[in-house]
Design a protein around this motif. Structure first.
Motif, PDB file in Angstrom:
ATOM      1  N   GLN A 141      37.443  64.593  61.614  1.00 39.33           N
ATOM      2  CA  GLN A 141      38.511  64.453  60.629  1.00 39.33           C
ATOM      3  C   GLN A 141      39.885  64.609  61.270  1.00 39.33           C
ATOM      4  OE1 GLN A 141      36.040  65.744  56.595  1.00 39.33           O
ATOM      5  NE2 GLN A 141      37.867  66.852  57.136  1.00 39.33           N
ATOM      6  N   ALA A 142      39.991  65.499  62.240  1.00 40.52           N
ATOM      7  CA  ALA A 142      41.258  65.651  62.954  1.00 40.52           C
ATOM      8  C   ALA A 142      41.593  64.378  63.733  1.00 40.52           C
ATOM      9  CB  ALA A 142      41.198  66.852  63.888  1.00 40.52           C
ATOM     10  N   ALA A 143      40.587  63.804  64.393  1.00 43.69           N
ATOM     11  CA  ALA A 143      40.811  62.589  65.181  1.00 43.69           C
ATOM     12  C   ALA A 143      41.160  61.408  64.288  1.00 43.69           C
ATOM     13  CB  ALA A 143      39.565  62.273  66.012  1.00 43.69           C
ATOM     14  N   VAL A 144      40.505  61.329  63.138  1.00 39.76           N
ATOM     15  CA  VAL A 144      40.780  60.250  62.191  1.00 39.76           C
ATOM     16  C   VAL A 144      42.221  60.340  61.694  1.00 39.76           C
ATOM     17  CG1 VAL A 144      40.253  59.485  59.843  1.00 39.76           C
ATOM     18  CG2 VAL A 144      38.395  59.833  61.479  1.00 39.76           C
ATOM     19  N   ARG A 145      42.650  61.532  61.341  1.00 41.44           N
ATOM     20  CA  ARG A 145      44.045  61.700  60.885  1.00 41.44           C
ATOM     21  C   ARG A 145      45.030  61.271  61.975  1.00 41.44           C
ATOM     22  NH1 ARG A 145      41.812  66.005  57.561  1.00 41.44           N
ATOM     23  NH2 ARG A 145      42.626  65.715  55.442  1.00 41.44           N
ATOM     24  N   GLU A 146      44.762  61.671  63.208  1.00 43.13           N
ATOM     25  CA  GLU A 146      45.662  61.317  64.298  1.00 43.13           C
ATOM     26  C   GLU A 146      45.676  59.803  64.528  1.00 43.13           C
ATOM     27  OE1 GLU A 146      48.496  61.566  67.098  1.00 43.13           O
ATOM     28  OE2 GLU A 146      47.823  63.171  65.755  1.00 43.13           O
ATOM     29  N   ALA A 147      44.512  59.160  64.416  1.00 43.58           N
ATOM     30  CA  ALA A 147      44.448  57.704  64.594  1.00 43.58           C
ATOM     31  C   ALA A 147      45.224  56.982  63.505  1.00 43.58           C
ATOM     32  CB  ALA A 147      42.984  57.247  64.594  1.00 43.58           C
ATOM     33  N   PHE A 148      45.144  57.487  62.276  1.00 44.01           N
ATOM     34  CA  PHE A 148      45.920  56.882  61.197  1.00 44.01           C
ATOM     35  C   PHE A 148      47.415  57.038  61.445  1.00 44.01           C
ATOM     36  CE2 PHE A 148      42.166  57.270  58.166  1.00 44.01           C
ATOM     37  CZ  PHE A 148      42.029  55.903  58.009  1.00 44.01           C
ATOM     38  N   ARG A 149      47.812  58.212  61.917  1.00 42.99           N
ATOM     39  CA  ARG A 149      49.241  58.421  62.182  1.00 42.99           C
ATOM     40  C   ARG A 149      49.734  57.493  63.288  1.00 42.99           C
ATOM     41  NH1 ARG A 149      47.547  64.073  61.322  1.00 42.99           N
ATOM     42  NH2 ARG A 149      48.273  64.671  59.255  1.00 42.99           N
ATOM     43  N   GLU A 150      48.883  57.266  64.277  1.00 37.74           N
ATOM     44  CA  GLU A 150      49.249  56.328  65.336  1.00 37.74           C
ATOM     45  C   GLU A 150      49.371  54.909  64.792  1.00 37.74           C
ATOM     46  OE1 GLU A 150      46.508  56.731  68.544  1.00 37.74           O
ATOM     47  OE2 GLU A 150      47.167  58.761  69.072  1.00 37.74           O
ATOM     48  N   ALA A 151      48.675  54.642  63.671  1.00 40.45           N
ATOM     49  CA  ALA A 151      48.781  53.333  63.012  1.00 40.45           C
ATOM     50  C   ALA A 151      49.898  53.313  61.975  1.00 40.45           C
ATOM     51  CB  ALA A 151      47.449  52.978  62.361  1.00 40.45           C
ATOM     52  N   ASP A 152      50.783  54.346  62.011  1.00 43.24           N
ATOM     53  CA  ASP A 152      51.942  54.440  61.113  1.00 43.24           C
ATOM     54  C   ASP A 152      51.543  54.571  59.647  1.00 43.24           C
ATOM     55  OD1 ASP A 152      53.798  54.231  63.229  1.00 43.24           O
ATOM     56  OD2 ASP A 152      53.625  52.048  63.206  1.00 43.24           O
ATOM     57  N   ALA A 153      50.423  55.244  59.379  1.00 42.15           N
ATOM     58  CA  ALA A 153      49.976  55.460  58.012  1.00 42.15           C
ATOM     59  C   ALA A 153      50.339  56.866  57.548  1.00 42.15           C
ATOM     60  CB  ALA A 153      48.470  55.249  57.904  1.00 42.15           C
ATOM     61  N   THR A 154      50.678  56.985  56.271  1.00 43.64           N
ATOM     62  CA  THR A 154      51.056  58.252  55.643  1.00 43.64           C
ATOM     63  C   THR A 154      49.883  58.786  54.844  1.00 43.64           C
ATOM     64  OG1 THR A 154      53.360  57.532  55.441  1.00 43.64           O
ATOM     65  CG2 THR A 154      52.650  59.358  54.020  1.00 43.64           C
ATOM     66  N   GLU A 155      49.575  60.070  54.995  1.00 45.50           N
ATOM     67  CA  GLU A 155      48.462  60.651  54.234  1.00 45.50           C
ATOM     68  C   GLU A 155      48.882  60.887  52.793  1.00 45.50           C
ATOM     69  OE1 GLU A 155      44.973  64.057  54.533  1.00 45.50           O
ATOM     70  OE2 GLU A 155      46.651  64.117  55.952  1.00 45.50           O
ATOM     71  N   ILE A 156      48.016  60.493  51.857  1.00 46.94           N
ATOM     72  CA  ILE A 156      48.269  60.672  50.431  1.00 46.94           C
ATOM     73  C   ILE A 156      47.084  61.374  49.774  1.00 46.94           C
ATOM     74  CG2 ILE A 156      49.774  58.646  50.267  1.00 46.94           C
ATOM     75  CD1 ILE A 156      47.363  57.140  49.021  1.00 46.94           C
ATOM     76  N   ASN A 157      47.278  61.835  48.538  1.00 49.43           N
ATOM     77  CA  ASN A 157      46.221  62.424  47.728  1.00 49.43           C
ATOM     78  C   ASN A 157      46.290  61.802  46.337  1.00 49.43           C
ATOM     79  OD1 ASN A 157      47.391  64.979  49.524  1.00 49.43           O
ATOM     80  ND2 ASN A 157      45.185  64.746  49.573  1.00 49.43           N
ATOM     81  N   THR A 158      45.190  61.196  45.905  1.00 47.95           N
ATOM     82  CA  THR A 158      45.169  60.494  44.632  1.00 47.95           C
ATOM     83  C   THR A 158      44.319  61.250  43.613  1.00 47.95           C
ATOM     84  OG1 THR A 158      43.277  59.153  45.342  1.00 47.95           O
ATOM     85  CG2 THR A 158      45.482  58.272  45.769  1.00 47.95           C
ATOM     86  N   PRO A 159      44.473  60.958  42.313  1.00 49.48           N
ATOM     87  CA  PRO A 159      43.738  61.692  41.276  1.00 49.48           C
ATOM     88  C   PRO A 159      42.227  61.500  41.365  1.00 49.48           C
ATOM     89  CG  PRO A 159      45.569  60.453  40.325  1.00 49.48           C
ATOM     90  CD  PRO A 159      45.430  59.996  41.735  1.00 49.48           C
ATOM     91  N   LYS A 160      41.522  62.542  41.008  1.00 45.99           N
ATOM     92  CA  LYS A 160      40.062  62.469  40.942  1.00 45.99           C
ATOM     93  C   LYS A 160      39.566  62.467  39.498  1.00 45.99           C
ATOM     94  CE  LYS A 160      40.529  62.373  45.208  1.00 45.99           C
ATOM     95  NZ  LYS A 160      40.821  61.009  45.678  1.00 45.99           N
ATOM     96  N   ILE A 161      40.467  62.677  38.552  1.00 52.70           N
ATOM     97  CA  ILE A 161      40.167  62.524  37.134  1.00 52.70           C
ATOM     98  C   ILE A 161      40.942  61.314  36.649  1.00 52.70           C
ATOM     99  CG2 ILE A 161      40.303  63.580  34.847  1.00 52.70           C
ATOM    100  CD1 ILE A 161      40.264  66.308  36.203  1.00 52.70           C
ATOM    101  N   VAL A 162      40.227  60.332  36.075  1.00 52.41           N
ATOM    102  CA  VAL A 162      40.860  59.060  35.735  1.00 52.41           C
ATOM    103  C   VAL A 162      40.440  58.615  34.342  1.00 52.41           C
ATOM    104  CG1 VAL A 162      41.069  58.311  38.129  1.00 52.41           C
ATOM    105  CG2 VAL A 162      38.986  57.772  36.854  1.00 52.41           C
TER     106      VAL A 162
END
Length: 433
Positions: A141-162
């Motif tokens: 999970q740490a490596a995945v987050r770092e790879a996304f950041r290298e791809a210029d992606a911003t981490e978000i959190n979306t609703p789980k109740i819809v």
């Protein structure tokens, strides 16, 4: 404990206090050993009965396995000890006494059924192999987050109740929300598209998803962790590039940083996937599966790929690969079709030889075509008005995917059951612990 020393840091000539669990007691008559285990490893505590106070000896050797103790004493060099050092105790304090009857053996010497292990997860995760899985999962999970950041992606959190399901259908867990019906979200799909349409452009999320599927297999869960990506001004090929880079980054991090954990799992030949991953069209995939002769009936255009077919193709390819250009009719409404052939979608799956890991594609960003897609799949566009109205205000072309975190860990570590990769699994039978 401010004065605590971890077992791996105990150095000859020091007086230390080590604390942890009683892993084993070996009584050899005039001399005995207590093996103490903490998160960094194990250390031998030596009791020379004739030279020590009887009460100290009784305290150290009379405690049950898995009791939590603190031992203070001098660290001595001892080449015959498992870690080349031992502690000669001055005091032993029992911090928490364990029952003598344990539901499973934390040393791993005696196997236990998976159901027993999951019922007693805290005790189960004192095994080296169990600890190794979740140390590796954390590294992934740490490596995945770092790879996304290298791809210029911003981490978000979306609703789980819809208010509505991502794709409709019966695979929804309904809940009561202040007197109204609501659902546990199947996917962050619609929300991450909306955010990709903002000025953030590239976004990712690692979070729970819920599927009320009645599967009872070694590879399905009803609560899972999804690793999601969505990128504005990306097409399906761009999304596959990001997907490949993220998966490879996870493998590379484990290979570089988790040697001890891989050894505990017996994975001596851990390999990072070769790149680029082959990209095979759906049409080619069904042709190659049919040639294997593994299925009782030949696949035809429009069929989904059965598990046996996925395995046959995986054995043929021999590594990670993409299946592209799926029939438009069997992909969700939000997947865009090819401009030059509306029977083909831009949807793709990324596969491990054992199973599907990723589903993705370019999204339909044109509002009229999106509404038509809803209607074609029998969904009411008005129920998704919060989503569709944003397409009135300038939605860029975008693409993305979702990756099952547990499936990634399961295939990476060659686990037999996906529940091994979850601390507290949720499936049809298991709601506790």
């Amino acid at each position: 404990m401010d004065d605590r020393t971890y077992t791996a840091e105990a150095t000859p000539g020091e007086t230390v206090t080590v604390a942890g669990w009683v892993h084993e007691i070996r009584d050899l008559g005039g001399i005995a050993f207590l093996i103490l285990r903490d998160t960094t490893g194990r250390i031998q505590v030596k009791f020379e009965k004739d030279e020590m106070d009887d009460e100290l000896v009784e305290m150290g050797l009379g405690v049950s396995r898995e009791s939590v103790v603190a031992v203070t004493g001098d660290v001595k060099e001892e080449p015959r000890a498992p870690t080349d050092v031992e502690v000669v105790p001055e005091s032993v304090e029992v911090l928490s006494r364990a029952d003598t009857e344990l539901p499973l053996d934390p040393t791993g010497k005696v196997d236990a059924e998976l159901s027993t292990r999951l019922d007693n997860r805290t005790l189960d995760l004192r095994r080296e192999a169990g600890q190794a899985i979740f140390s590796i999962r954390s590294e992934v999970q740490a490596a995945v987050r770092e790879a996304f950041r290298e791809a210029d992606a911003t981490e978000i959190n979306t609703p789980k109740i819809v208010a509505t399901g991502t794709e409709g259908g019966t695979e929804l867990f309904p809940i009561t929300y202040f007197g109204r019906e609501a659902f546990m979200n199947q996917s962050p799909q619609l929300f991450k598209q909306l955010i990709a349409g903002s000025n953030l452009e590239r976004v990712f999320e690692i979070g729970p998803i819920f599927r009320a599927e009645e599967h009872n297999t070694p590879r399905h869960l009803n609560e899972a962790t999804s690793i999601d990506f969505e990128g504005a001004f990306c097409d399906h090929n761009d999304a596959m590039d990001v997907c490949e880079s993220v998966v490879v980054a996870a493998y590379e991090a484990v290979a570089e940083n988790c040697a001890e954990e891989l050894d505990a799992l017996g994975l001596d030949e851990f390999e990072v996937p070769d790149t680029p991953f082959p990209r095979i069209s759906y049409e080619e995939a069904i042709e190659r599966i049919n040639v294997t002769g593994e299925l009782d009936e030949q696949l035809v255009w429009g069929d989904d790929l059965p598990t046996e077919g996925e395995k046959a193709l995986g054995n043929d390819v021999g590594g990670h690969y993409f299946i592209t250009d799926w029939p438009a009719e069997i992909k969700p409404f939000y997947i865009m079709d090819h401009d030059d052939d509306e029977t083909l979608s831009t949807g793709f799956d990324m596969m491990h030889p054992r199973m599907e890991l990723v589903s993705g594609g370019q999204r339909e960003h044109r509002r009229e075509e999106l509404i038509a897609g809803f209607e074609a799949q029998g969904l009411d566009p008005e129920a998704f008005e919060y989503y569709t109205k944003m397409f009135k205000y300038g939605m860029p072309p975008h693409a993305g995917w979702g990756l099952g975190a547990e499936r990634l860990i399961m295939t990476m570590l060659d686990l037999d059951n996906i529940r091994e990769a979850v601390l507290f699994p949720r499936d049809r039978q298991r709601l506790s612990p």
